[in-house]
Design a protein around this motif. Structure first.
Motif, short mmCIF file in Angstrom:
data_model
loop_
_atom_site.label_atom_id
_atom_site.label_comp_id
_atom_site.label_asym_id
_atom_site.label_seq_id
_atom_site.Cartn_x
_atom_site.Cartn_y
_atom_site.Cartn_z
N GLY A 43 41.82 43.91 38.54
CA GLY A 43 40.43 44.31 38.42
C GLY A 43 39.75 44.39 39.77
O GLY A 43 38.97 45.32 40.05
N GLU A 48 43.38 50.15 36.60
CA GLU A 48 43.27 50.03 35.15
C GLU A 48 44.49 49.29 34.60
O GLU A 48 45.61 49.48 35.05
N ARG A 50 46.14 46.81 30.95
CA ARG A 50 46.00 46.29 29.60
C ARG A 50 47.08 45.24 29.37
O ARG A 50 48.10 45.20 30.06
N ALA A 59 49.88 48.25 33.98
CA ALA A 59 48.84 48.88 34.80
C ALA A 59 49.34 50.20 35.35
O ALA A 59 50.54 50.45 35.41
N SER A 60 48.41 51.06 35.77
CA SER A 60 48.77 52.38 36.30
C SER A 60 47.94 52.73 37.52
O SER A 60 46.75 52.41 37.60
#
Length: 406
Positions: A43, A48, A50, A59-60
């Motif tokens: 963050g 981004e 999840r 993440a990507s």
């Protein structure tokens, strides 16, 4: 590989992260605080993400142009080991009693974060970097199956992982095309005899003697079929009985074996059963009181599959490493290892590579093998691993045809 001031700042950040993760290890599928920490860092970086596989994170990072997707994976779990204090680890020794990052997963996480920062510095690349922070590498069936089942590899064209080992010198890199790490298989046996007073052996069927005979017979039986370099097998636990003067009713045997191909696995499966059948026949006795005895229960769990590096991908990685890091020692044909890794499951889905990053440093006293209570990392390798992740992933996104078999 510290070629500019920004590299020094990045290295300091990576080392700080590694020590933070090392202080607070968590066991497989219990990595909730680790997950929170990963999500917080992502963050802060503006990436981004999840949750996935309960305690993992996906993440990507997307480039500015369309293109392929490569996944970079790290494991996140620790081991049930009480870390021993050494001259090196006083500032970052585990604060979680009985749990330790004794296999380099703290370093793997920090290197992946380092690579993420490098990608964020310049997003002028095609495609997507998928970051997989995978839980539960240390216990079969492993967290990789959960990640795959929950779509972690959806849209991924290639996958890459790296592992820190003390079996070669610090900062060197080991590669191996084809089978690299073994499958892991567990067998559990319950031998059922007939208990009674130890002074009346004629009224008993002794499962302790059955267990002894089984283990004694198993090894030479396997040697008839298999070369010793094709497998390892060992018994980790024998358990039975409670009274010094009583023959127990049952004895349990727990063991494991590792192989590099399904044929060898099948031969071991069959040989275990044949040896058990022979033991049961040998100890059979006449009489109604022995009806149905002795007998056995056999449970074989086939865990992680053989880890097979894609040959084309591996050959291209070798060339790129020598081109981009001429000072780096690269072993292109590292010896196969009987260690096992659930990264193998990813390689069954998409092509890719699992790289060995050496951390052995005699001068610094970093010589303990993985899973030792004194295991540690030469932190100078962390920037090396970070740059390898970044360089190879970026080259794949720009030149996927070089890495993928036609």
């Amino acid at each position: 590989m510290k070629d500019d001031p920004s590299a020094e700042a990045l290295e300091a950040w990576i080392i700080r992260l590694r020590r933070e993760f090392h202080r607070y290890p968590e066991l497989s599928f219990e990595e909730y605080e680790t997950q929170k920490r990963i999500l917080k860092i992502l963050g802060e970086l503006g990436i981004e993400a999840r949750k996935i596989a309960d305690t993992g994170v996906l993440a990507s990072i997307r480039g500015t142009m369309p293109g392929p997707c490569i996944a970079l994976r790290t494991d996140t779990d620790g081991l049930q080991i009480q870390e021993e204090t050494t001259e090196r680890n006083r500032d970052y020794i585990s604060r979680n009693n009985g749990v330790m990052h004794a296999c380099g997963h703290d370093g793997h996480m920090s290197m992946l974060f380092g690579a993420a920062r490098l990608f964020l510095e310049n997003k002028d690349f095609p495609g997507e970097i998928r970051l997989i922070f995978q839980p539960a590498e240390e216990i079969p069936p492993g967290g990789s199956e959960r990640v795959i089942a929950e779509g972690g590899l959806k849209g991924v064209d290639a996958v890459m992982g790296m592992h820190i080992f003390t079996n070669h010198e610090s900062g060197s890199v080991g590669l191996r095309p084809g089978p690299f790490m073994a499958s892991t298989n567990r067998f559990e046996i319950i031998l059922k005899g007939k208990g009674g007073h130890i002074s009346k052996p004629e009224s008993c069927i002794d499962p302790v003697r059955m267990a002894t005979d089984f283990i004694t017979n198993l090894y030479p039986a396997l040697e008839k079929w298999l070369d010793p370099d094709k497998y390892v097998l060992g018994v980790g636990r024998i358990q039975g009985g409670a009274q010094f003067n009583r023959t127990p009713d049952t004895v349990g045997i727990l063991g494991s074996y590792r192989t590099f191909d399904s044929e060898t696995t099948g031969i071991i499966d069959r040989t275990i059963k044949e040896c058990l059948d022979e033991i049961v026949e040998k100890y059979r006795k006449p009489g109604d009181e022995f009806s149905g005895l002795p007998e056995y229960d056999l449970d074989i769990l086939h865990g992680y599959p053989v880890l097979v590096n894609d040959p084309v991908f591996t050959a291209t990685v070798n060339l790129k490493l020598q081109e981009s890091f001429p000072e780096l020692t690269v072993y292109p044909e590292l010896k196969k290892a009987f260690a096992a890794e659930d990264f193998a499951s990813y390689l069954q889905i998409v092509p890719g590579i699992f790289i060995s990053l050496g951390t052995r440093n005699q001068e610094k006293g970093i010589v303990e093998i993985n899973h030792s209570c004194r295991f540690d990392i030469d932190e100078e390798i962390l920037l090396t691993g970070t740059k390898i992740f970044h360089t190879l992933a970026l080259d794949f996104l720009k030149n996927p045809e070089r890495y993928l078999a036609p």
